[in-house]
Design an enzyme around this catalytic site. Structure first.
Site, PDB file in Angstrom:
ATOM      1  N   THR A 158      47.931  77.876  73.932  1.00 18.28           N
ATOM      2  CA  THR A 158      47.977  77.619  72.789  1.00 18.28           C
ATOM      3  C   THR A 158      50.507  77.548  72.850  1.00 18.28           C
ATOM      4  O   THR A 158      50.264  79.400  73.707  1.00 18.28           O
ATOM      5  CB  THR A 158      47.891  78.183  71.255  1.00 18.28           C
ATOM      6  OG1 THR A 158      46.846  78.066  71.071  1.00 18.28           O
ATOM      7  CG2 THR A 158      48.776  77.904  70.351  1.00 18.28           C
ATOM      8  N   ARG A 186      37.268  71.129  63.519  1.00 17.78           N
ATOM      9  CA  ARG A 186      37.505  72.708  63.120  1.00 17.78           C
ATOM     10  C   ARG A 186      39.059  72.285  63.468  1.00 17.78           C
ATOM     11  O   ARG A 186      40.012  71.819  64.125  1.00 17.78           O
ATOM     12  CB  ARG A 186      37.293  73.122  64.202  1.00 17.78           C
ATOM     13  CG  ARG A 186      37.436  74.935  63.856  1.00 17.78           C
ATOM     14  CD  ARG A 186      38.856  74.832  65.246  1.00 17.78           C
ATOM     15  NE  ARG A 186      38.796  76.372  65.635  1.00 17.78           N
ATOM     16  CZ  ARG A 186      39.932  77.168  66.462  1.00 17.78           C
ATOM     17  NH1 ARG A 186      40.805  76.368  66.782  1.00 17.78           N
ATOM     18  NH2 ARG A 186      39.710  78.464  65.974  1.00 17.78           N
ATOM     19  N   GLY A 188      41.744  75.725  63.343  1.00 21.64           N
ATOM     20  CA  GLY A 188      42.207  77.214  63.812  1.00 21.64           C
ATOM     21  C   GLY A 188      43.915  78.034  63.179  1.00 21.64           C
ATOM     22  O   GLY A 188      44.428  77.359  62.189  1.00 21.64           O
ATOM     23  N   ASP A 189      44.401  79.102  63.358  1.00 21.28           N
ATOM     24  CA  ASP A 189      45.439  79.648  62.970  1.00 21.28           C
ATOM     25  C   ASP A 189      46.349  79.430  63.004  1.00 21.28           C
ATOM     26  O   ASP A 189      47.636  79.818  62.039  1.00 21.28           O
ATOM     27  CB  ASP A 189      45.186  81.202  63.374  1.00 21.28           C
ATOM     28  CG  ASP A 189      45.414  81.297  64.791  1.00 21.28           C
ATOM     29  OD1 ASP A 189      44.669  80.356  65.353  1.00 21.28           O
ATOM     30  OD2 ASP A 189      46.689  82.068  65.442  1.00 21.28           O
ATOM     31  N   THR A 209      48.414  83.725  69.479  1.00 20.36           N
ATOM     32  CA  THR A 209      47.937  82.669  70.074  1.00 20.36           C
ATOM     33  C   THR A 209      46.790  83.604  69.705  1.00 20.36           C
ATOM     34  O   THR A 209      46.482  84.964  69.839  1.00 20.36           O
ATOM     35  CB  THR A 209      48.106  82.837  71.242  1.00 20.36           C
ATOM     36  OG1 THR A 209      47.215  81.544  72.067  1.00 20.36           O
ATOM     37  CG2 THR A 209      48.674  83.475  72.613  1.00 20.36           C
ATOM     38  N   GLY A 210      45.244  83.184  70.416  1.00 20.36           N
ATOM     39  CA  GLY A 210      44.514  84.109  69.710  1.00 20.36           C
ATOM     40  C   GLY A 210      42.607  82.832  69.255  1.00 20.36           C
ATOM     41  O   GLY A 210      42.710  82.636  69.212  1.00 20.36           O
ATOM     42  N   GLY A 212      40.759  82.222  67.297  1.00 20.48           N
ATOM     43  CA  GLY A 212      41.591  81.692  65.630  1.00 20.48           C
ATOM     44  C   GLY A 212      40.819  81.564  64.207  1.00 20.48           C
ATOM     45  O   GLY A 212      41.483  82.275  62.748  1.00 20.48           O
TER      46      GLY A 212
HETATM   47  N1  ASP Z   1      44.676  80.382  68.051  1.00 24.04           N
HETATM   48  C1  ASP Z   1      44.148  78.947  68.650  1.00 24.04           C
HETATM   49  C2  ASP Z   1      43.011  78.778  67.517  1.00 24.04           C
HETATM   50  O1  ASP Z   1      42.180  78.790  67.428  1.00 24.04           O
HETATM   51  C3  ASP Z   1      43.497  79.112  70.372  1.00 24.04           C
HETATM   52  C4  ASP Z   1      44.887  79.846  71.078  1.00 24.04           C
HETATM   53  O2  ASP Z   1      46.116  80.322  70.892  1.00 24.04           O
HETATM   54  O3  ASP Z   1      44.260  79.086  72.073  1.00 24.04           O
HETATM   55  O4  ASP Z   1      43.032  76.839  67.543  1.00 24.04           O
END
Ligand code: ASP
Length: 292
Positions: A158, A186, A188-189, A209-210, A212
């Site tokens: 991300t 779905r 994410g964050d 990033t992470g 989500g």
């Molecule tokens: N945070 C992102 C999500 O959950 C994914 C990522 O950061 O790699 O969509």
């Protein structure tokens, strides 16, 4: 993402790609541009680069499509724009910016978001533009191993940028393909204002990033700003405290920040995080793993 899973050529390619994006943002600021323009320039470069999970090179959904999410926020006005589930917009961050600047709304999804994109003349591409063989193989691996709903280890990349400009205004932008094998629309964050992206001149610009789901539950980006603004915490302490909260929920990830006073930094709880940092005093650095 560890030194064991990335060879020297991979490290060099990612560092070069990070440098291109860093310079794109830095050049905007050196030319007197705004933080908002700088973060959009950096994130657009990362979206176009297949090394990262955003735009071209995004991960695949369970059904073999690329569905993209992005957000942008201007700390000066707390204006914000976001899109999710887009499949034809070459640079989702540009569409998020158009939502902020050209619509009365903050968050548009799917077909409606792309109807707006066409009306605004935002560049559209065939969905094949986003697809890469490496990401396709990751989806096959996920399915073959029956790894579950998704596997956090297969989705890194991300992208996000934060900046502070000569006027002391901050901005943040984040863009992603989400998680390999995601289903049911779905989200994410990353495109959620306050979760993966937030900017407030009274505190900082934040991009995350992470994992989500946990980042949404902890409202990470806004929570860091709230700790700074109301609690008087330093950005690094606030960032690490909120990442600890995410960890207690079972999530991992990373954060980058920039403050109106010119402090920049990052923290992550994964083995690595692609990153780069530049400033007007001549600092220019990129990194991947935890050593620097
Ligand atoms: N945070 C992102 C999500 O959950 C994914 C990522 O950061 O790699 O969509």
């Amino acid at each position: 993402m560890t030194p064991e899973t990335m060879d020297a050529a991979g490290v060099a390619a990612h560092e070069a790609a990070l440098g291109v994006a860093l310079d794109a943002g830095r050049d905007v600021l050196f030319a007197g541009g705004s933080a908002l323009e700088a973060v959009c320039a950096a994130v657009s470069a990362l979206e176009d680069d297949p090394h990262f999970n955003a735009g071209r090179g995004a991960v695949f959904t369970y059904h073999g499509t690329n569905e993209l999410d992005a957000a942008v926020m201007d700390g000066a006005t707390r204006g914000a724009g976001a899109v999710c589930g887009v499949t034809h917009t070459r640079n989702p961050v540009s569409l998020a910016r158009a939502v902020m600047e050209k619509s009365p709304h903050v968050f548009l999804s799917g077909a409606g978001a792309e109807e707006f994109a066409r009306e605004q003349g935002v560049e559209m591409v065939d969905p094949d533009w986003f697809a890469t063989e490496a990401r396709w193989q990751q989806l096959q691996e996920l399915k073959a191993k029956k790894l579950g709903w998704f596997d956090a280890g297969l989705k890194y990349g991300t992208v996000g940028a934060v900046a502070v400009d000569a006027s002391g205004h901050v901005a943040a932008a984040t863009s992603t393909g989400g998680l390999t094998g995601k289903r049911w629309g779905r989200i994410g964050d990353s495109p959620l204002i306050g979760a993966g992206t937030y900017a407030d001149d009274r505190a900082a610009a934040i991009s995350c990033t992470g994992s989500g789901e946990q980042f949404i539950r902890a409202a990470v980006a806004h929570e860091i700003c709230a700790r700074m603004r109301i609690g008087g915490e330093r950005p690094q302490a606030a960032t690490e405290a909120v990442l600890d909260e995410v960890g207690a929920m079972g999530g991992v990830g990373g954060v980058i920040y920039a403050t109106p006073g010119g402090e920049t930094g990052f923290a992550f709880t994964t083995p690595g995080m692609f990153r780069g940092r530049a400033d007007s005093a001549g600092l220019r650095e990129v990194g991947i793993f935890g050593e620097s």
